[in-house]
Design a protein around this motif. Structure first.
Motif, PDB file in Angstrom:
ATOM      1  N   ALA A  23      27.762  47.530  50.523  1.00 26.26           N
ATOM      2  CA  ALA A  23      26.636  47.695  50.043  1.00 26.26           C
ATOM      3  C   ALA A  23      25.688  48.478  50.853  1.00 26.26           C
ATOM      4  N   LEU A  52      21.676  60.592  45.614  1.00 26.72           N
ATOM      5  CA  LEU A  52      21.598  59.007  45.540  1.00 26.72           C
ATOM      6  C   LEU A  52      22.497  58.453  44.455  1.00 26.72           C
ATOM      7  N   SER A  56      25.964  56.310  44.804  1.00 29.54           N
ATOM      8  CA  SER A  56      25.751  54.778  44.123  1.00 29.54           C
ATOM      9  C   SER A  56      27.102  54.802  43.234  1.00 29.54           C
ATOM     10  N   GLU A  57      27.523  55.869  42.366  1.00 23.66           N
ATOM     11  CA  GLU A  57      28.525  55.765  41.569  1.00 23.66           C
ATOM     12  C   GLU A  57      29.747  55.867  42.349  1.00 23.66           C
ATOM     13  N   HIS A  61      28.001  51.787  42.579  1.00 27.08           N
ATOM     14  CA  HIS A  61      26.600  51.082  41.846  1.00 27.08           C
ATOM     15  C   HIS A  61      26.209  50.049  42.965  1.00 27.08           C
ATOM     16  N   ARG A  62      26.730  50.171  44.369  1.00 28.72           N
ATOM     17  CA  ARG A  62      26.015  49.098  45.349  1.00 28.72           C
ATOM     18  C   ARG A  62      25.405  49.933  46.176  1.00 28.72           C
ATOM     19  N   VAL A  63      24.267  50.560  45.791  1.00 29.52           N
ATOM     20  CA  VAL A  63      23.231  51.260  46.730  1.00 29.52           C
ATOM     21  C   VAL A  63      21.845  50.878  46.063  1.00 29.52           C
ATOM     22  N   ALA A  64      21.002  50.530  46.976  1.00 29.72           N
ATOM     23  CA  ALA A  64      19.528  50.192  46.740  1.00 29.72           C
ATOM     24  C   ALA A  64      18.606  50.786  47.556  1.00 29.72           C
ATOM     25  N   VAL A  83      19.480  54.328  40.481  1.00 33.91           N
ATOM     26  CA  VAL A  83      20.047  53.208  41.633  1.00 33.91           C
ATOM     27  C   VAL A  83      19.095  52.080  41.650  1.00 33.91           C
ATOM     28  N   ARG A  85      16.713  49.306  43.027  1.00 30.57           N
ATOM     29  CA  ARG A  85      15.354  49.609  44.043  1.00 30.57           C
ATOM     30  C   ARG A  85      14.659  48.215  44.265  1.00 30.57           C
ATOM     31  N   ALA A  96      20.110  48.903  38.618  1.00 30.74           N
ATOM     32  CA  ALA A  96      20.149  50.410  38.385  1.00 30.74           C
ATOM     33  C   ALA A  96      19.665  50.577  37.288  1.00 30.74           C
TER      34      ALA A  96
END
Length: 247
Positions: A23, A52, A56-57, A61-64, A83, A85, A96
């Protein structure tokens, strides 16, 4: 003065993918965009929000984004966010899909906010007001730092608040607010739970994120130069971060 950090560059994302799910927790100012004299004068690429979202996709979807800025301010510069936040140094957290993670944080006391407003106007500071905090910026005049710090510390003591320091910024927040808390909160829920956390940031407040990532089995990546640091790896600037992320 900080000494220069001498850390290796991080492994490539495709190589990390071979080791299992990870992540990404990304600071904004100084990490995804270059620092500017004032918070509103940053230059944001027109495709950054879309880039971004695509990243994330790719990572399920493990992006913040984890920023000192308030979430509405991030949206003002980036547009619609797709994403996860965390804003105001991590106290305001959204997944997200926009759903809230945790309780709605309380704002600063009205009289503390007014005192900051009056002080900034009289002292030549740029005041950044947030739903859950406020920051005094002095990048255009570094000599303002001692007066700003003394005022903030006094105000914090009178209102049971905390002072956070950054690059030419002094911020007042509620006790316990940190990017570490944001990382730990996200890592307890899907889709982040069970992944290896990686925190990327440039400022002193990002050390809290590095600590959380390290203690949860991941690592931090320092952007720029600073020591001491809990980061394991280093990238020179925001452009290098974009290259590493494939944006």
């Amino acid at each position: 003065m900080f000494e220069h950090a001498t850390l290796p560059p991080p492994p490539r994302l495709p190589d990390l993918s071979q080791e299992g799910p990870f992540a990404l927790f990304l600071d904004f100012d100084g990490t995804l965009v270059d620092l500017a004299p004032t918070p509103d004068s940053i230059s944001v690429g027109t495709t950054l929000a879309d880039d971004l979202a695509t990243l994330s996709e790719r990572l399920d979807h493990r992006v913040a984004l984890v920023s000192g800025r308030a979430i509405p301010d991030l949206q003002r510069h980036l547009g619609s966010l797709r994403v996860a936040r965390a804003g105001s140094h991590g106290i305001a957290r959204e997944l997200a899909d926009g759903s809230l993670l945790g309780e709605v944080p309380a704002p600063l006391p009205d009289d503390a906010t007014q005192a900051l407003r009056d002080f900034a106007a009289a002292g030549g500071f740029a005041l950044e007001q947030k739903p859950h905090g406020a920051a005094l910026h002095y990048r255009s005049d570094p000599s303002l730092e001692p007066a700003g710090l003394a005022f903030a510390q006094d105000l914090a003591g009178r209102h049971q608040l905390e002072v956070k320091r950054g690059k030419s910024v002094i911020e007042l927040v509620r006790p316990g607010v940190s990017k570490e808390g944001a990382v730990r909160a996200f890592m307890q829920v899907a889709p982040f739970a069970g992944a290896m956390p990686i925190f990327v940031g440039d400022d002193v407040t990002d050390e809290d994120g590095f600590r959380a990532a390290d203690e949860l089995g991941g690592f931090g990546i320092l952007v720029g130069d600073r020591t001491p640091t809990r980061a394991r790896y280093q990238l020179p600037d925001a452009a290098a971060v974009h290259d590493w992320l494939g944006l």
